[in-house]
Design an enzyme around this catalytic site. Structure first.
Site, short mmCIF file in Angstrom:
data_model
loop_
_atom_site.label_atom_id
_atom_site.label_comp_id
_atom_site.label_asym_id
_atom_site.label_seq_id
_atom_site.Cartn_x
_atom_site.Cartn_y
_atom_site.Cartn_z
N HIS A 87 40.44 45.38 33.48
CA HIS A 87 41.22 44.27 34.20
C HIS A 87 40.34 42.99 34.49
O HIS A 87 40.91 41.82 34.43
CB HIS A 87 41.97 44.75 35.35
N ASP A 222 39.68 52.33 33.84
CA ASP A 222 39.72 50.65 33.80
C ASP A 222 38.37 50.30 33.53
O ASP A 222 37.59 49.71 34.27
CB ASP A 222 40.00 50.20 35.54
N SER A 649 35.30 44.58 41.83
CA SER A 649 35.82 45.34 40.65
C SER A 649 34.92 44.99 39.41
O SER A 649 34.26 43.97 39.30
CB SER A 649 36.99 44.60 39.93
#
Ligand code: ARG
Ligand code: ASP
Length: 714
Positions: A87, A222, A649
């Site tokens: 992402h 991810d 992230s």
């Protein structure tokens, strides 16, 4: 008896230590010596803190760059191979995708350096050095008033950066910590030639999509891979085909050993913002006023979009990204609000404040700080309607309804015409057209109209009455929607393009007559004259109070109080252990998931839960190579007590010896209030297990040549 007593005392002492060590916190990597080092050792760390940050030799910080200013990342080979989240690389993967080569759908794997894809406007920034420069920045500010002080600080900062020793290709930035009670200088190197190397299909990298977002148990792979390129001298350079893979000072070896409950974990990345030191009144306001308003307005918008998306595949594609964007923080705020209530954050803050008041009394500091809490109470009460109005306005105007955000853009362009003249106007038109092209590519007027009708009704019903514009005081939402969407030019690309093709005079005239633009103008004028100025004035006062409050907290604190600075997008260390949690009475979550869960969630053809055939095949054959566990499972995600937030992230999750064990990408829903109040019982960060990342690269994608350049630790 004596032994028993002693045993209990030691046991109690030890459990208190371990508990304390789980309290969260995001620490400055250059200042870990002392309390943090001790806690990390207690939790099982086998390195020393100088292995994490060191100016004289390579250390972990040399392998943990900031990814494009918003995410974190890590270097995993001596040839500049970089790992971050799917992402985080999403925009780049999308940018290179076409109908023929849909890398979002099918994934992408460069077979050699020449196939790696360059990216415009992508950069990664490494930290060279971190210096505390508080004394220099605050020099000569003691007796100044707020305004003069701000100006002096700005001058000092410029001077310190200028004087800092650094190479020609390096930069310096100074950031305030603890609301300006501490200033820290970062010397950095920014690389601008960063190429896409690999990405799994979205059915792996985004598996579970919005339904599973912020949720445990999780099964998302991810991750994506990039490579940092440098010039022949290994220095940062603009893109050039002559650039070569960057040779890092350090890269992370990857552990194949796996994780189990209670293992030490450290997460090393760039958390964006937290507000851990708000007074109780502020938390109360977020919990009871602001979050419900912004959740409520997104609720109605998402409901409408979802209805249309389910009925129409074309609309589903158009609205997927928008829906995901609106849903991400909608879902986060719901979890945050629940978590604040469940952990009794307001009551706890009130207790702390009582203690604070008592300590002031005891230490004779009441004269200094005694007024802080009553002043907070008064200011937060005063700002509440403005804060609410400002939040609702932003949601209405910029987040949920294309018609209004488009109208607002046109008003901005008109301002350019007013202030800067025809030439600037003409030169900016092409840019605006491009933006509108993007907006309308993902817009359906029928959906936008239905969203508008619900959102405007919510807005009018929830705005403080004295700050609501006249034309929304008594109105019918359906009639208004009918009128606007039938008569405005701003509902289609053609309409907007026609407006932009007019002469400046005509553009102004027609803009004035457009019904949607009129509404946007009335809304923005109300905001700009009645709401924002007051909001800003009060907020400035609140920020000044917060700085003093922070100063008091720091002065009164013992080291064991663990006062860490709020996140500010600088490199931080958070540590804890692998741990599950209890989300609700009678429910216990374990700390790890496996590929079995992907198959349990599998819905053939579904846009969130489809599973690629190749992955199902590997699962059926249990063909996990060296990445599976001894008992034949493929590990997928795991949890720890590390304290993370947006921006973390892509952060490396590191074991006791400095090897990479996971890749951070999310938090659990029940614990998203960790931005305001960290509760070790339910706050958990979510990481994808490195063994799954390697399995996908090697076994799923057949890109084992990439694994060959990594260093694996058994
Ligand atoms: N919740 C995570 C974060 O705040 C992941 C968001 C991206 N994933 C998504 N389904 N929208 O960034
Ligand atoms: N998903 C977030 C990010 O993209 C991380 C978090 O909020 O925990 O940075």
């Amino acid at each position: 008896l004596y032994y028993m007593k002693r045993f209990f005392r030691i046991a109690l002492f030890l459990s208190a230590m371990v508990l304390h060590a789980q309290q969260g916190g995001m620490w400055i990597p250059s200042l870990l010596e002392g309390m943090n080092a001790k806690e990390m050792k207690t939790l099982g760390m086998k390195m020393s803190v100088t292995d994490i940050y060191n100016v004289n030799k390579s250390s972990l910080k040399d392998a943990a760059p900031h990814f494009n200013g918003g995410c974190s990342s890590e270097i995993i080979s001596d040839r500049g191979l970089l790992l971050t989240n799917h992402h985080c690389g999403y925009g780049q993967i999308q940018e290179h995708s076409t109908l023929e080569h849909d890398y979002l759908e099918h994934g992408f794997w460069a077979k050699n350096l020449s196939e790696e894809l360059p990216n415009k406007d992508l950069k990664v920034t490494f930290i060279v050095r971190i210096d505390d420069v508080t004394a220099q920045v605050l020099k000569g500010t003691e007796s100044l008033n707020e305004q003069e002080k701000a100006r002096r600080i700005e001058q000092n900062i410029a001077q310190v950066i200028k004087d800092a020793s650094k190479e020609a290709w390096q930069e310096g930035t100074i950031k305030p910590f603890y609301y300006g009670n501490q200033y820290i200088l970062f010397i950095t190197e920014t690389f601008k030639d960063v190429r896409l190397v690999g990405a799994p299909p979205s059915s792996i990298g985004k598996f579970g999509s919005d339904t599973d977002n912020w949720v445990w148990p999780r099964h998302t792979g991810d991750f994506s891979l990039f490579r940092v390129y440098a010039d022949k001298n290994n220095r940062p350079a603009e893109y050039s085909k002559d650039n070569v893979p960057y040779r890092p000072k350090h890269f992370f070896p990857i552990s194949l050993k796996g994780v189990k409950e209670d293992d030490f974990v450290m997460v090393f990345g760039y958390p964006g913002t937290t507000q851990e030191y708000l007074p109780a009144v502020a938390v109360e306001q977020i919990q009871n006023v602001i979050n419900p308003a912004r959740i409520g307005i997104r609720d109605v918008a998402l409901k409408v979009q979802d209805e249309y998306m389910r009925k129409d595949q074309g609309i589903k594609i158009k609205y997927a990204a928008k829906f995901a964007r609106i849903a991400n923080y909608w879902k986060k705020w719901i979890g945050e609000t629940k978590g604040l209530k469940k952990s009794d954050a307001v009551a706890l803050k009130k207790q702390q404040e009582e203690k604070f008041a008592q300590t002031l009394q005891r230490t004779n500091k009441k004269a200094h700080y005694g007024q802080l809490l009553p002043q907070f109470a008064a200011l937060y009460k005063e700002i509440e309607p403005y804060n609410l109005a400002y939040n609702l306005y932003s949601e209405l105007m910029f987040r949920n309804v294309d018609l209004l955000s488009n109208a607002f853009r046109l008003l901005q362009l008109e301002q350019v015409l007013e202030n800067k003249g025809v030439q600037s106007f003409e030169s900016r038109k092409a840019n605006f057209l491009k933006i509108f092209e993007g907006v309308f590519k993902d817009n359906d007027p029928q959906v936008d109209k239905a969203v508008f009708e619900k959102v405007i009704a919510f807005y009018a019903a929830n705005m403080p009455k004295q700050l609501l514009i006249k034309s929304l005081q008594h109105f019918d939402a359906k009639q208004l929607a009918d009128k606007l969407y039938a008569n405005s030019s701003v509902t289609s690309y053609e309409g907007v393009a026609r407006l932009l093709s007019l002469s400046p005079e005509e553009f102004k005239n027609q803009l004035k007559q457009d019904v949607a633009v009129q509404l946007a103008l009335e809304l923005s004028q109300m905001n700009d004259t009645q709401v924002y100025p007051t909001y800003e004035r009060l907020d400035t006062q609140i920020q000044a109070l917060q700085r003093t409050y922070m100063k008091a907290i720091l002065e009164l604190a013992k080291p064991s109080d663990r006062i860490f600075p709020d996140a500010n997008s600088t490199l931080r260390v958070t540590y804890g252990k692998v741990a599950g949690y209890v989300p609700a009475d009678g429910v216990t979550y374990s700390a790890t998931t496996t590929l079995d869960g992907v198959m349990e969630k599998y819905v053939p053809g579904d846009y969130e839960f489809d599973v690629p055939a190749r992955l199902r095949e590997l699962y059926a054959k249990k063909d996990y190579g060296r990445y599976g566990t001894k008992d034949g499972k493929m590990p997928l995600c795991f949890l720890s007590t590390c304290h993370t937030t947006g921006g973390n992230s892509g952060s490396p999750a590191i074991d006791a010896r400095g090897n990479l064990i996971g890749l951070n990408f999310d938090r659990v829903w029940e614990g998203t209030m960790s931005d305001i109040h960290y509760d070790p019982k339910i706050c958990r960060n979510i990481m994808v297990d490195m063994r799954y990342v390697l399995f996908v690269i090697d076994k799923y994608a057949g890109a084992g040549y990439l694994v060959d350049e990594m260093k694996l630790v058994k």
